[in-house]
Design a protein around this motif. Structure first.
Motif, PDB file in Angstrom:
ATOM      1  N   PHE A 231       3.080  -7.668  -5.963  1.00  0.00           N
ATOM      2  CA  PHE A 231       3.338  -6.333  -6.511  1.00  0.00           C
ATOM      3  C   PHE A 231       3.818  -5.443  -5.373  1.00  0.00           C
ATOM      4  N   GLU A 232       4.765  -4.554  -5.689  1.00  0.00           N
ATOM      5  CA  GLU A 232       5.196  -3.571  -4.702  1.00  0.00           C
ATOM      6  C   GLU A 232       5.741  -2.339  -5.400  1.00  0.00           C
ATOM      7  N   ASP A 233       5.321  -1.162  -4.921  1.00  0.00           N
ATOM      8  CA  ASP A 233       5.957   0.094  -5.301  1.00  0.00           C
ATOM      9  C   ASP A 233       6.021   0.952  -4.044  1.00  0.00           C
ATOM     10  N   GLU A 234       6.271   2.237  -4.187  1.00  0.00           N
ATOM     11  CA  GLU A 234       6.449   3.071  -2.995  1.00  0.00           C
ATOM     12  C   GLU A 234       5.138   3.370  -2.277  1.00  0.00           C
ATOM     13  N   TYR A 235       4.004   2.990  -2.877  1.00  0.00           N
ATOM     14  CA  TYR A 235       2.706   3.291  -2.287  1.00  0.00           C
ATOM     15  C   TYR A 235       1.963   2.054  -1.781  1.00  0.00           C
TER      16      TYR A 235
ATOM     17  N   ILE B 269       3.483  -8.272   7.671  1.00  0.00           N
ATOM     18  CA  ILE B 269       3.792  -7.001   7.004  1.00  0.00           C
ATOM     19  C   ILE B 269       4.624  -6.106   7.923  1.00  0.00           C
ATOM     20  N   ARG B 270       4.272  -6.081   9.210  1.00  0.00           N
ATOM     21  CA  ARG B 270       5.054  -5.296  10.179  1.00  0.00           C
ATOM     22  C   ARG B 270       6.504  -5.770  10.184  1.00  0.00           C
ATOM     23  N   GLY B 271       6.732  -7.085  10.184  1.00  0.00           N
ATOM     24  CA  GLY B 271       8.083  -7.613  10.148  1.00  0.00           C
ATOM     25  C   GLY B 271       8.817  -7.249   8.871  1.00  0.00           C
TER      26      GLY B 271
ATOM     27  N   HIS C 213      -1.086  -0.599   7.049  1.00  0.00           N
ATOM     28  CA  HIS C 213      -2.400  -0.191   6.553  1.00  0.00           C
ATOM     29  C   HIS C 213      -3.022  -1.347   5.759  1.00  0.00           C
ATOM     30  N   VAL C 214      -4.017  -1.994   6.341  1.00  0.00           N
ATOM     31  CA  VAL C 214      -4.697  -3.104   5.679  1.00  0.00           C
ATOM     32  C   VAL C 214      -5.831  -2.541   4.817  1.00  0.00           C
TER      33      VAL C 214
ATOM     34  N   LYS D 226       1.194   1.745   2.049  1.00  0.00           N
ATOM     35  CA  LYS D 226       2.435   2.048   2.754  1.00  0.00           C
ATOM     36  C   LYS D 226       2.392   3.349   3.551  1.00  0.00           C
ATOM     37  N   ASN D 227       1.306   4.090   3.443  1.00  0.00           N
ATOM     38  CA  ASN D 227       1.138   5.275   4.271  1.00  0.00           C
ATOM     39  C   ASN D 227      -0.336   5.655   4.291  1.00  0.00           C
TER      40      ASN D 227
END
Length: 297
Positions: free
Chosen positions: A82-86, A113-115, A128-129, A145-146
């Motif tokens: 899953f992925e969205d802007e958050y 994730i950094r890559g 952010h884990v 994501k933030n």
């Protein structure tokens, strides 16, 4: 990044009270105030003491987050669930650590994730884990994501509002179809890694359902009601039914190299959209092959 809300209530209230209800922490507000962020109501910059009225539009911009220079990017691929802007939720393979340590520095999930963040050229670079898994445990992991997204879901985690379900294979035949294991967990006295059931430990509750029985093992679905380190492994070992392959809390298996443990499902209310989100992580090949082998025994 800019977050926008519409104030729909009829009674006036302060912006501070509204943001608290939205789970924006004091730490996050301090970052907005002192590190380049901004609070606006109807396009005008305001302070948290500002009074909101029905129909107001609240906008909060959060400071850009740079990458950690000590976290090296990895180009290894991700299995994205899953992925969205958050949020970004991935299916972690067994054998990969969640975060760097003295023994695993460059190819952890945090490195991957950094890559991925660099490849996608996202605005916020900090990793952010949100949830972690043991190195030899597979399954769903949440990354934010933030900092705001992290803070908001972390509050859900603390209130046990993120439901985590696991599939495990127990090295014994479980007799009860559904039951609970309630036993306090604490550190062992001679190790900083292992845990055990002890009277002065923290309250811990595990719920389980039998999914399939084999001749000498059981496939079990598990729900954590608390989030103690190694909770599933410790609890099942405590009732003399350790996970198959778990040489830390049971016995080393002659035919399976790791603890048979997989985080298969995450369910929570999305902190921003307020929609119920359910994410499923399919069993990896090694566990599917193990199940087929057990069926044939």
């Amino acid at each position: 990044m800019i977050i926008e809300w519409k104030y729909k209530e009829t009674e006036p209230r302060t912006l501070k009270a509204f943001l608290k209800e939205k789970k924006v922490s004091k730490k996050m507000l301090a970052k907005v105030k002192f590190s380049g962020g901004q609070l606006q109501v109807n396009g005008e910059e305001v302070r948290v003491r500002h009074t909101l009225n029905a129909g107001d539009t609240i906008r909060m911009s959060i400071p850009i987050e740079p990458a950690n220079p000590h976290l090296k990017p990895s180009e290894k691929s991700l299995d994205i669930l899953f992925e969205d802007e958050y949020y970004l939720i991935v299916n972690k393979p067994a054998g990969v650590a969640s975060v760097p340590s003295s023994t695993h520095r460059e190819d952890t999930m945090a490195n991957r994730i950094r890559g991925y963040i660099e490849k996608k050229q996202y605005m916020h670079k900090t990793v952010h884990v949100v949830t972690r898994l043991d190195r030899d445990t597979s399954g769903a992991m949440i990354f934010a994501k933030n900092a705001l997204a992290h803070s908001m879901i972390d509050q859900n985690m603390r209130k046990q509002e993120v439901e985590k379900l696991y599939q495990v294979i127990i090295s014994d035949v479980m007799t009860e179809n559904h039951s609970f294991i309630e036993a306090p967990i604490g550190r062992t006295t001679d190790s900083i890694i292992t845990r055990k059931v002890r009277i002065d430990g923290k309250p811990s509750l595990t719920e389980y359902w039998v999914e399939e029985r084999f001749n000498n093992a059981t496939l079990v679905k598990v729900k954590l009601h608390t989030g103690r380190t190694h909770q599933i492994r410790v609890h099942f070992s405590h009732i003399d039914c350790p996970l198959l392959g778990d040489d830390l809390y049971g016995e080393k298996s002659g035919y399976f190299y790791r603890q048979a443990l997989h985080c298969s499902e995450l369910t929570f209310k999305h902190p921003f959209t307020e929609q119920l989100l359910q994410v499923y992580a399919p069993l990896p090949n090694d566990l599917n092959e193990l199940i087929e082998a057990l069926r044939g025994k």
